[in-house]
Design a protein around this motif. Structure first.
Motif, PDB file in Angstrom:
ATOM      1  N   LEU A  43       0.803  -1.229   0.000  1.00 53.60           N
ATOM      2  CA  LEU A  43       0.000   0.000   0.000  1.00 53.60           C
ATOM      3  C   LEU A  43       0.833   1.274   0.000  1.00 53.60           C
ATOM      4  O   LEU A  43       0.324   2.350  -0.298  1.00 53.60           O
ATOM      5  CB  LEU A  43      -0.968  -0.012   1.189  1.00 53.60           C
ATOM      6  CG  LEU A  43      -2.030  -1.120   1.087  1.00 53.60           C
ATOM      7  CD1 LEU A  43      -2.867  -1.185   2.350  1.00 53.60           C
ATOM      8  CD2 LEU A  43      -2.923  -0.906  -0.136  1.00 53.60           C
ATOM      9  N   THR A  44       2.112   1.177   0.350  1.00 52.28           N
ATOM     10  CA  THR A  44       2.971   2.361   0.243  1.00 52.28           C
ATOM     11  C   THR A  44       3.659   2.422  -1.120  1.00 52.28           C
ATOM     12  O   THR A  44       4.432   3.337  -1.383  1.00 52.28           O
ATOM     13  CB  THR A  44       4.056   2.367   1.346  1.00 52.28           C
ATOM     14  OG1 THR A  44       4.796   1.150   1.257  1.00 52.28           O
ATOM     15  CG2 THR A  44       3.445   2.511   2.728  1.00 52.28           C
ATOM     16  N   GLY A  45       3.402   1.432  -1.963  1.00 50.84           N
ATOM     17  CA  GLY A  45       3.999   1.448  -3.302  1.00 50.84           C
ATOM     18  C   GLY A  45       5.482   1.112  -3.293  1.00 50.84           C
ATOM     19  O   GLY A  45       6.193   1.381  -4.257  1.00 50.84           O
ATOM     20  N   SER A  46       5.950   0.490  -2.193  1.00 51.73           N
ATOM     21  CA  SER A  46       7.382   0.158  -2.101  1.00 51.73           C
ATOM     22  C   SER A  46       7.745  -1.019  -2.992  1.00 51.73           C
ATOM     23  O   SER A  46       8.931  -1.225  -3.277  1.00 51.73           O
ATOM     24  CB  SER A  46       7.747  -0.201  -0.663  1.00 51.73           C
ATOM     25  OG  SER A  46       7.269   0.768   0.214  1.00 51.73           O
ATOM     26  N   VAL A  47       6.762  -1.824  -3.361  1.00 52.16           N
ATOM     27  CA  VAL A  47       7.011  -2.988  -4.216  1.00 52.16           C
ATOM     28  C   VAL A  47       5.964  -3.020  -5.330  1.00 52.16           C
ATOM     29  O   VAL A  47       4.884  -2.431  -5.190  1.00 52.16           O
ATOM     30  CB  VAL A  47       6.914  -4.313  -3.407  1.00 52.16           C
ATOM     31  CG1 VAL A  47       8.019  -4.416  -2.382  1.00 52.16           C
ATOM     32  CG2 VAL A  47       5.548  -4.446  -2.740  1.00 52.16           C
ATOM     33  N   THR A  48       6.282  -3.737  -6.391  1.00 52.40           N
ATOM     34  CA  THR A  48       5.316  -3.818  -7.480  1.00 52.40           C
ATOM     35  C   THR A  48       4.932  -5.255  -7.821  1.00 52.40           C
ATOM     36  O   THR A  48       4.159  -5.476  -8.746  1.00 52.40           O
ATOM     37  CB  THR A  48       5.856  -3.123  -8.754  1.00 52.40           C
ATOM     38  OG1 THR A  48       7.118  -3.712  -9.069  1.00 52.40           O
ATOM     39  CG2 THR A  48       6.023  -1.630  -8.550  1.00 52.40           C
ATOM     40  N   THR A  49       5.490  -6.218  -7.071  1.00 49.81           N
ATOM     41  CA  THR A  49       5.133  -7.616  -7.333  1.00 49.81           C
ATOM     42  C   THR A  49       5.020  -8.395  -6.020  1.00 49.81           C
ATOM     43  O   THR A  49       5.665  -8.056  -5.018  1.00 49.81           O
ATOM     44  CB  THR A  49       6.208  -8.336  -8.187  1.00 49.81           C
ATOM     45  OG1 THR A  49       7.424  -8.382  -7.441  1.00 49.81           O
ATOM     46  CG2 THR A  49       6.428  -7.657  -9.518  1.00 49.81           C
ATOM     47  N   THR A  50       4.242  -9.485  -6.061  1.00 52.18           N
ATOM     48  CA  THR A  50       4.116 -10.384  -4.914  1.00 52.18           C
ATOM     49  C   THR A  50       5.475 -10.995  -4.564  1.00 52.18           C
ATOM     50  O   THR A  50       5.780 -11.212  -3.391  1.00 52.18           O
ATOM     51  CB  THR A  50       3.105 -11.507  -5.232  1.00 52.18           C
ATOM     52  OG1 THR A  50       1.864 -10.889  -5.569  1.00 52.18           O
ATOM     53  CG2 THR A  50       2.895 -12.443  -4.061  1.00 52.18           C
ATOM     54  N   ALA A  51       6.297 -11.252  -5.581  1.00 50.13           N
ATOM     55  CA  ALA A  51       7.620 -11.842  -5.329  1.00 50.13           C
ATOM     56  C   ALA A  51       8.469 -10.912  -4.457  1.00 50.13           C
ATOM     57  O   ALA A  51       9.175 -11.370  -3.550  1.00 50.13           O
ATOM     58  CB  ALA A  51       8.324 -12.121  -6.652  1.00 50.13           C
ATOM     59  N   GLU A  52       8.384  -9.605  -4.700  1.00 53.31           N
ATOM     60  CA  GLU A  52       9.154  -8.652  -3.879  1.00 53.31           C
ATOM     61  C   GLU A  52       8.640  -8.657  -2.441  1.00 53.31           C
ATOM     62  O   GLU A  52       9.413  -8.515  -1.496  1.00 53.31           O
ATOM     63  CB  GLU A  52       9.029  -7.239  -4.448  1.00 53.31           C
ATOM     64  CG  GLU A  52       9.832  -6.980  -5.694  1.00 53.31           C
ATOM     65  CD  GLU A  52       9.557  -5.575  -6.206  1.00 53.31           C
ATOM     66  OE1 GLU A  52      10.240  -4.646  -5.774  1.00 53.31           O
ATOM     67  OE2 GLU A  52       8.628  -5.431  -7.025  1.00 53.31           O
ATOM     68  N   VAL A  53       7.333  -8.813  -2.271  1.00 44.22           N
ATOM     69  CA  VAL A  53       6.764  -8.884  -0.920  1.00 44.22           C
ATOM     70  C   VAL A  53       7.361 -10.080  -0.191  1.00 44.22           C
ATOM     71  O   VAL A  53       7.799  -9.977   0.967  1.00 44.22           O
ATOM     72  CB  VAL A  53       5.217  -9.010  -0.973  1.00 44.22           C
ATOM     73  CG1 VAL A  53       4.651  -9.285   0.414  1.00 44.22           C
ATOM     74  CG2 VAL A  53       4.589  -7.762  -1.571  1.00 44.22           C
TER      75      VAL A  53
END
Ligand SMILES: CC(C)(COP(=O)(O)OP(=O)(O)OC[C@H]1O[C@@H](n2cnc3c(N)ncnc32)[C@H](O)[C@@H]1OP(=O)(O)O)[C@@H](O)C(=O)NCCC(=O)NCCS
Length: 197
Positions: A43-53
């Motif tokens: 929600l902060t836009g720090s990542v753009t993919t589930t893999a990065e999460v």
């Protein structure tokens, strides 16, 4: 105080549910799991993919530790830890940044980790920092952007006094899915009108 010097002095702000204060060493360590929380990341836009999460590490690296340790020396921004008064622990941060002194304007951002969410802490933190900023500086306008599907954040901002100003269509992408970003702001004059009404 002029907006140029707005954030040179770092306050401790006390509310019913939260205390906002400059980061202490324990607060910094508590930010590790908060920053690695999937909802915060998305929600902060720090990542753009589930893999990065999935890759996020709840252990802070030295660069991030140094970042938090140096926040109190920054006169052009205000970074405050959000302390949950119920537990005494840091659950997130609220930040006034992107100061534009000539325009008496800045940006607000906030993040609260899973231990702090949904209990009114975020809304109170936003209210406290706005009260402080408008009471102690010449700032006229504080703005932010928020993902359109982030209903909780939008409600929180609206109840703290932010008004919707516009929509950036398809501005955000997560896992290849595009979504809109909402622009919101609160003006000093909005708050004066609200106080009179
Ligand atoms: C957005 C955030 C700061 C809000 O703080 P919070 O303490 O969790 O929210 P609050 O408990 O103050 O609730 C805010 C509003 O959302 C509502 N709400 C709470 N949980 C909700 C949910 N799961 N879905 C929708 N609305 C919800 C509350 O009822 C309240 O609305 P109201 O004032 O009309 O009653 C916090 O949830 C957060 O940091 N989330 C993750 C990161 C993020 O989204 N940052 C903002 C990026 S722009």
């Amino acid at each position: 105080m002029t907006a140029t010097d707005a954030f040179a002095v770092k306050p401790t702000l006390v509310g019913e549910r939260v205390v906002l204060r400059p980061f202490r060493p324990d607060d910094i360590e508590a930010m590790g799991p908060v920053l690695a929380d999937p909802e915060v990341l998305r929600l902060t836009g720090s990542v753009t993919t589930t893999a990065e999460v999935a890759d996020a590490d709840p252990e802070l690296d030295d660069r991030t530790r140094r970042w938090y340790s140096s926040r109190s020396a920054q006169a052009d921004r205000l970074d405050l830890a959000i302390i949950d008064r119920a537990s005494g622990r840091c659950v997130g941060e609220v930040v006034l940044n992107e100061l534009r002194p000539g325009q008496d304007a800045c940006n607000l951002r906030i993040l609260v980790g899973p231990d702090g969410r949904g209990r009114g802490l975020g809304t109170e933190a936003v209210r406290l920092v706005l009260d402080h900023a408008f009471a102690t500086t010449d700032l006229h306008r504080i703005s932010l952007d928020v993902q359109a599907d982030n209903v909780r954040a939008r409600r929180s901002y609206a109840s703290a006094g932010f008004a919707v100003e516009g929509l950036l269509r398809d501005e955000h992408v997560f896992d290849g899915v595009r979504s809109d970003t909402v622009l919101m702001a609160v003006l000093r004059t909005d708050r004066e009108v609200a106080a009179e009404g």
